[in-house]
Design a protein around this motif. Structure first.
Motif, PDB file in Angstrom:
ATOM      1  N   ARG A  16       0.842  -1.202   0.000  1.00  0.00           N
ATOM      2  CA  ARG A  16       0.000   0.000   0.000  1.00  0.00           C
ATOM      3  C   ARG A  16       0.877   1.252   0.000  1.00  0.00           C
ATOM      4  O   ARG A  16       0.622   2.217  -0.696  1.00  0.00           O
ATOM      5  CB  ARG A  16      -0.914  -0.042   1.234  1.00  0.00           C
ATOM      6  N   VAL A  20       3.905   1.455  -1.148  1.00  0.00           N
ATOM      7  CA  VAL A  20       4.503   1.585  -2.482  1.00  0.00           C
ATOM      8  C   VAL A  20       3.489   2.242  -3.415  1.00  0.00           C
ATOM      9  O   VAL A  20       3.829   3.143  -4.198  1.00  0.00           O
ATOM     10  CB  VAL A  20       4.924   0.199  -3.031  1.00  0.00           C
ATOM     11  N   GLY A  21       2.230   1.802  -3.315  1.00  0.00           N
ATOM     12  CA  GLY A  21       1.168   2.371  -4.155  1.00  0.00           C
ATOM     13  C   GLY A  21       1.005   3.860  -3.917  1.00  0.00           C
ATOM     14  O   GLY A  21       0.907   4.648  -4.857  1.00  0.00           O
ATOM     15  N   TYR A  24       3.838   5.723  -5.504  1.00  0.00           N
ATOM     16  CA  TYR A  24       3.647   5.862  -6.955  1.00  0.00           C
ATOM     17  C   TYR A  24       2.709   7.021  -7.263  1.00  0.00           C
ATOM     18  O   TYR A  24       2.921   7.791  -8.185  1.00  0.00           O
ATOM     19  CB  TYR A  24       3.063   4.580  -7.544  1.00  0.00           C
ATOM     20  N   GLU A  25       1.635   7.097  -6.468  1.00  0.00           N
ATOM     21  CA  GLU A  25       0.674   8.177  -6.712  1.00  0.00           C
ATOM     22  C   GLU A  25       1.291   9.539  -6.420  1.00  0.00           C
ATOM     23  O   GLU A  25       1.033  10.509  -7.109  1.00  0.00           O
ATOM     24  CB  GLU A  25      -0.578   7.971  -5.858  1.00  0.00           C
ATOM     25  N   ILE A  34       4.591  10.443  -6.443  1.00  0.00           N
ATOM     26  CA  ILE A  34       5.722  10.924  -7.246  1.00  0.00           C
ATOM     27  C   ILE A  34       5.322  11.260  -8.672  1.00  0.00           C
ATOM     28  O   ILE A  34       6.120  11.777  -9.428  1.00  0.00           O
ATOM     29  CB  ILE A  34       6.899   9.922  -7.278  1.00  0.00           C
ATOM     30  N   ALA A  35       4.070  10.966  -9.018  1.00  0.00           N
ATOM     31  CA  ALA A  35       3.633  11.326 -10.370  1.00  0.00           C
ATOM     32  C   ALA A  35       3.725  12.833 -10.527  1.00  0.00           C
ATOM     33  O   ALA A  35       3.242  13.566  -9.676  1.00  0.00           O
ATOM     34  CB  ALA A  35       2.209  10.859 -10.577  1.00  0.00           C
ATOM     35  N   PRO A  36       4.360  13.315 -11.600  1.00  0.00           N
ATOM     36  CA  PRO A  36       4.425  14.759 -11.795  1.00  0.00           C
ATOM     37  C   PRO A  36       3.025  15.312 -11.973  1.00  0.00           C
ATOM     38  O   PRO A  36       2.250  14.765 -12.743  1.00  0.00           O
ATOM     39  CB  PRO A  36       5.234  14.929 -13.078  1.00  0.00           C
TER      40      PRO A  36
END
Lengths: 182, 212
Positions: free
Chosen positions: B28, B30-31, B34-35, B37-39
Motif C-alpha cells: 500500500r 509503495v502504491g 507511486y501516486e 511521485i507522479a508529476p
C-alpha cells in the motif's frame, strides 16, 4: 469425506462471503461512480444503469448471506454465476478495447484498471467455488478447532486477494509512470 | 505432543496472517508513493479565457449570507475561485484540501467556492461539508465567463483581477500547482515543465497525464 475438505469448503465460503460483502459495501458507498462505470461499460440502456447498480448491491449482499447460511450450496452457485457474469462483461469490454475502464471491483485498495488479470482472478475464484460446491450441500465442519482453521484460512485467502489487487494497482501506476518518462 | 502441535499451528497461523498484513501495508505504501511521485499540475483545458486576461468584474450573492462577493477587479489579496458541484464526488474528496489550503494561504489569498446548482442542493452540501464560513456563490454566468467545463476547476486571480493560473484540479498537488505557478511567474506548471524540458532538450515530456 475427509474433514479437511469440509474445512477447505468453509474457508472458500467465508472468503467469498467477505469479497461479496466488501464489493457490495464499496458499491453502496460509491453508487454514483459505479453507475458512471456502468455507463463506461456501455452494455445497458442508460436509464437502467442506476437500477442495475442497486440490483447488483442487493444480489451481492444476498450471496454473502447465503454463503454464511445453511443454504451454502445455493450461495456457492450464485456466487460462481455472478463472477462468471462479471468476467463476461469485462471480457466484452476488453475486447472492445476499453482497457482503461475501472473494473468496479475496488474495495480497500480503491480504483482498479481493467486487464486480463481480473479475468484470470475471476476464473480462479469460479474454480474454487465450484470445487467447494461438490464437497457438501451445507456446513459440515465438525469441531471448533476445524472452525478456527477455516476462519484463519479464509483470512489468509482474503489477505492474499487484497495483496494481489494492490500489486495489480501498483503495476498500473508503474506503467503509467514509465510511459510518461519514455 | 499433540498440545505442542496445536500451539505451534496456532502460532504459525498468527505469524502467517501478521506477515500478510505487513506485506499488504508495504504494498500500500509503495502504491501511495507511486501516486505521490507522479508529476502533477492542474490541467489547463480552457479555451474561453487565457492566463493574463481579465474577466468582467461580477457581484454575486453569498449563499452563506453576508455581503455580496465581488469576483475579479482590483483588490488587496489574490482570489481563488474553486468551482464545485453537489453531485461531483471528486469535489467532495478535494474539499478538505481546499479548506487546508485556504487556511495556509490566507495571508495573501481569498477563496471563493462557486457552483451552478439548485439552492437546496448547495445548502445541503454546505451543511454536509461544513462550508458555512466560506464565501460561496451560485452562478451559471461565472462558470461560463471562466469557461469551466469540467469539475473540480480552480482559477487563481491576481490582485488586479487578471487570471494568473487556472485548471482542472483533481488532487492536492494540482491545487498547489496553481500557487506554485504564481510563485514561479509562469502560467501553469505545464508551461514551466515545457520550458525546463526545452532547456534539457527533452521534447515529449508531459507532466499532466495524471489528470483523468
Amino acid at each position: 469425506m475427509n474433514d479437511l475438505y469440509y474445512v477447505m469448503q468453509g474457508a472458500a465460503a467465508i472468503f467469498a462471503a467477505l469479497i461479496f460483502a466488501q464489493s457490495a459495501w464499496h458499491k453502496q458507498q460509491n453508487q454514483q461512480e459505479f453507475t458512471k462505470l456502468l455507463e463506461d461499460y456501455a452494455l445497458l440502456p442508460s436509464r437502467m444503469e442506476s437500477s442495475a447498480t442497486k440490483l447488483l448491491i442487493c444480489l451481492e449482499l444476498i450471496i454473502a448471506l447465503l454463503l454464511l447460511s445453511p443454504l451454502l450450496s445455493i450461495g456457492l452457485i450464485m456466487a460462481a454465476l455472478l463472477l462468471a457474469f462479471y468476467a463476461v462483461v469485462m471480457a466484452i469490454t476488453l475486447q472492445r478495447g476499453k482497457k482503461l475502464a475501472d473494473c468496479g471491483c475496488g474495495g480497500t485498495t480503491g480504483e482498479h484498471r481493467l486487464s486480463r488479470y481480473q479475468l484470470i482472478r475471476n476464473a480462479m475464484m469460479i474454480a474454487m467455488l465450484s470445487a467447494a460446491y461438490f464437497v457438501a450441500e451445507t456446513w459440515q465442519i465438525p469441531t471448533i478447532a476445524h472452525w478456527v482453521i477455516a476462519f484463519a484460512s479464509a483470512m489468509f485467502l482474503y489477505l492474499l486477494y487484497v495483496v494481489f489487487e494492490q500489486l495489480n494497482q501498483n503495476n498500473y501506476h508503474k506503467k503509467q509512470l514509465e510511459s510518461r518518462y519514455a | 505432543m499433540p498440545s505442542f502441535l496445536i500451539v505451534s499451528t496456532v502460532l504459525l497461523w498468527v505469524a502467517v496472517i501478521v506477515l500478510m498484513l505487513v506485506v499488504f501495508a508495504l504494498l500500500r505504501q509503495v502504491g501511495v508513493l507511486y501516486e505521490r511521485i507522479a508529476p502533477a499540475g492542474a490541467l489547463m483545458i480552457n479555451q474561453q479565457i487565457k492566463v493574463g486576461e481579465t474577466a468582467a468584474e461580477m457581484q454575486l450573492q453569498n449563499i452563506n449570507g453576508g455581503d455580496n462577493i465581488v469576483i475579479g477587479g482590483m483588490r488587496d489579496k489574490a482570489q481563488l475561485l474553486f468551482f464545485v458541484a453537489p453531485d461531483c464526488p471528486v469535489c467532495k474528496t478535494l474539499l478538505p484540501t481546499f479548506k487546508s489550503s485556504a487556511a495556509a494561504e490566507h495571508d495573501w489569498l481569498n477563496v471563493v467556492l462557486a457552483s451552478d446548482a439548485s439552492d437546496e442542493a448547495l445548502q445541503k452540501m454546505v451543511e454536509q461539508q461544513s462550508l458555512q464560513k466560506f464565501a460561496f456563490v451560485n452562478s451559471q454566468a461565472l462558470g461560463m465567463s471562466y469557461g469551466v467545463s469540467k469539475l473540480p476547476y480552480a482559477v487563481l486571480l491576481d490582485e488586479k483581477g487578471a487570471v494568473q493560473s487556472l485548471g482542472l484540479v483533481n488532487s492536492r498537488e494540482h491545487l498547489e500547482s496553481l500557487f506554485e505557478a504564481r510563485e514561479r511567474g509562469v502560467a501553469s506548471l505545464q508551461e514551466y515543465m515545457k520550458n525546463q524540458s526545452a532547456d534539457n532538450g527533452v521534447e515529449s515530456f508531459d507532466p499532466v497525464g495524471v489528470v483523468k
